[in-house]
Design a protein around this motif. Structure first.
Motif, PDB file in Angstrom:
ATOM      1  N   HIS A  79     -22.573 -13.130  26.913  1.00  0.00           N
ATOM      2  CA  HIS A  79     -21.993 -14.247  27.680  1.00  0.00           C
ATOM      3  C   HIS A  79     -21.685 -13.771  29.095  1.00  0.00           C
ATOM      4  CE1 HIS A  79     -18.608 -17.556  27.858  1.00  0.00           C
ATOM      5  NE2 HIS A  79     -18.931 -17.171  29.081  1.00  0.00           N
ATOM      6  N   HIS A  81     -22.074 -14.935  33.559  1.00  0.00           N
ATOM      7  CA  HIS A  81     -22.449 -15.865  34.642  1.00  0.00           C
ATOM      8  C   HIS A  81     -22.954 -15.000  35.798  1.00  0.00           C
ATOM      9  CE1 HIS A  81     -20.031 -19.221  32.744  1.00  0.00           C
ATOM     10  NE2 HIS A  81     -19.443 -18.163  32.202  1.00  0.00           N
ATOM     11  N   LYS A 147     -26.032 -17.255  32.297  1.00  0.00           N
ATOM     12  CA  LYS A 147     -25.989 -18.715  32.382  1.00  0.00           C
ATOM     13  C   LYS A 147     -26.148 -19.182  33.826  1.00  0.00           C
ATOM     14  CE  LYS A 147     -22.186 -18.317  29.135  1.00  0.00           C
ATOM     15  NZ  LYS A 147     -22.887 -18.492  27.877  1.00  0.00           N
ATOM     16  N   HIS A 243     -18.507 -23.119  25.515  1.00  0.00           N
ATOM     17  CA  HIS A 243     -17.231 -22.554  25.944  1.00  0.00           C
ATOM     18  C   HIS A 243     -16.180 -23.462  25.295  1.00  0.00           C
ATOM     19  CE1 HIS A 243     -19.627 -20.597  29.005  1.00  0.00           C
ATOM     20  NE2 HIS A 243     -18.588 -20.114  29.644  1.00  0.00           N
ATOM     21  N   HIS A 266     -14.683 -17.909  23.940  1.00  0.00           N
ATOM     22  CA  HIS A 266     -13.296 -17.961  24.441  1.00  0.00           C
ATOM     23  C   HIS A 266     -12.313 -18.065  23.273  1.00  0.00           C
ATOM     24  CE1 HIS A 266     -13.782 -17.785  28.757  1.00  0.00           C
ATOM     25  NE2 HIS A 266     -14.768 -18.636  28.685  1.00  0.00           N
ATOM     26  N   ASP A 334     -18.110 -11.946  29.840  1.00  0.00           N
ATOM     27  CA  ASP A 334     -17.950 -13.192  30.600  1.00  0.00           C
ATOM     28  C   ASP A 334     -18.064 -12.888  32.100  1.00  0.00           C
ATOM     29  OD1 ASP A 334     -17.584 -15.853  31.226  1.00  0.00           O
ATOM     30  OD2 ASP A 334     -15.410 -15.841  30.962  1.00  0.00           O
TER      31      ASP A 334
HETATM   32 ZN   LIG Z   1     -18.106 -18.218  30.630  1.00  0.00          ZN
END
Ligand SMILES: [Zn+2]
Length: 437
Positions: A79, A81, A147, A243, A266, A334
């Motif tokens: 996961h 970004h 992502k 999420h 999360h 994350d």
């Molecule tokens: Zn995230």
């Protein structure tokens, strides 16, 4: 003659588990082979066992002595970004010093990254992403999910997906479309129109992304909106990630389980019902302890559009109830410029022990085999066993617990990716970017 024989590991941690990952009591039982060795041929592990036995069985073109150090599978980060522009360190200072009410900073902060990302060129985003992948590789990550979601308009979302899809690097990249990240400012009172736009973008996004992700939370999207996006995504062959329940209890875990999502990430406000729903599903819960570390009480809790001071559930008890409740769990960075600006899974492993009070065996399983299942790749990687991809790490320390106990330094010495040594003595041995080969 085989390609590679890794020998003399003080500990070879295999992270082997049942299909689906290490769950329940099994997550506490880590397979450790003393004086271990791994035989590799054509990019795959072909045998695992004590050094003396494998030395008798195989002759190899390349021998790699671990010299009494720990050997483990490559880390999997399910996961991130990772493709974005700019930095949010100024925002962080105002939050930590209390000069700004955390209030809706999280949402506002994402929007500030959105405007910087929209202004960045494909080349700038790509260069920065490749630099981050170098850092990840040096810190032991061999597979990463990335992502979109900092574009929030069709052109930029597709640009981000093309950047993600085009990254050629020793680290394997899995792409996810996350148009339903937050509502862009220009759609503030046109929610349905934005959801329509996300759905219209799906067919083009499918060319570059394997997963569709959406934020089910009070500052993300409603259940009805998520169901609309999910239905359209599944029709196009996307697998789902969500999420969920990050800043408020929103029933996101139940929704992810009901949709058969690959993962629900999360989970800070998961309910007892959510835990039961997740146990009955194949959905992997992905925990993000560096977000906890970075934000702690500064993460807002938002209900019906109003921000309140965070009243977090006591994480160790919450996460213990997830494990005891039979959920399958993984860990991830994350990695993003706001709530978790670290690309290091080692930082995640350390934070998981400190803040979630997880044991070493639990943390190793959650960072390898269970993280691979959070990307539907558990039968291909995430553990050291015959048939699996030969993604291996040699650490600077002799025991697996030391990786989690020591912090603030990179303990990875050697990285083997698909049977090839790509990092040696903490440095990249060859250009890791396929385009440069
Ligand atoms: Zn995230």
């Amino acid at each position: 003659m085989i390609d590679l024989l890794v020998t003399n590991a003080s500990e070879l941690v295999t992270c082997r588990a049942e299909p689906g990952g290490a769950v329940g009591r099994a997550i506490e039982r880590l397979e450790v082979i003393p004086d271990g060795a791994v035989a590799v041929d054509r990019g795959r592990v072909i045998a695992v066992g004590p050094t003396r036995r494998l030395r008798r069985m195989y002759r190899a073109r390349r021998m790699l002595s671990a010299r009494g150090r720990l050997v483990s599978p490559g880390l999997v980060d399910p996961h991130t970004h990772l493709v974005f522009a700019g930095s949010r360190h100024h925002e962080y200072e105002t939050i930590v010093t209390g000069r700004s009410n955390p209030g809706r900073r999280l949402e506002g902060g994402i929007r500030s990254t959105v405007s910087q990302t929209r202004a960045a060129s494909h080349a700038a985003l790509r260069t920065r992403a490749l630099d981050d992948l170098d850092v990840m590789l040096l810190h032991g990550t061999t597979t990463v999910e990335i992502k979109s979601g900092y574009g929030l308009d069709q052109a930029t979302e597709l640009r981000l997906l093309r950047v993600i899809h085009g990254l050629r690097h020793s680290v394997d990249v899995v792409g996810t479309f996350m148009g339903a990240h937050v509502l862009p400012a220009e759609y503030a009172d046109k929610r349905d129109a934005y959801v329509d736009l996300v759905i219209r973008t799906l067919p083009k996004a499918r060319r570059y992304a394997e997963y569709c992700d959406m934020w089910r939370d009070t500052i993300g999207f409603t259940e009805t909106e998520c169901l609309r996006v999910a239905a359209a995504a599944v029709r196009l062959g996307f697998k789902l990630k969500l999420h969920v329940d990050q800043v408020s209890p929103a029933g996101g875990a139940e929704l992810a389980a009901r949709l058969g999502a690959t993962s629900a990430d999360h989970l800070d406000y998961i309910s007892a019902r959510g835990i039961r729903a997740m146990r009955r599903s194949r959905t992997v819960g992905v925990l993000l302890p560096t977000v906890t570390y970075h934000m702690l009480e500064m993460m807002p809790r938002t209900e019906r559009g109003r921000s309140k001071p965070a009243e977090k559930a006591f994480w160790p008890a919450l996460i213990r109830s997830m494990i005891d409740g039979g959920m399958r769990l993984a860990l991830s960075t994350d990695y993003n410029p706001g709530t978790s600006p670290t690309p290091s899974m080692q930082a995640v492993m350390q934070a998981a022990a400190r803040l979630y009070r997880l044991g070493y065996a639990e943390i190793w399983h959650m960072s390898t085999i269970n993280a691979a299942w959070a990307l539907d790749r558990g039968s291909d990687r995430g553990s050291v066993e015959p048939g699996k991809r030969a993604d291996l790490l040699v650490w600077r320390v002799p025991e697996h617990g030391m990786v989690i106990n020591r912090f603030g330094v990179n303990l990875v010495d050697t990285v083997v990716k698909n049977g090839r040594v790509v990092v040696e003595a903490g440095r990249m041995t060859a250009p890791p970017r396929a385009s440069l080969r």
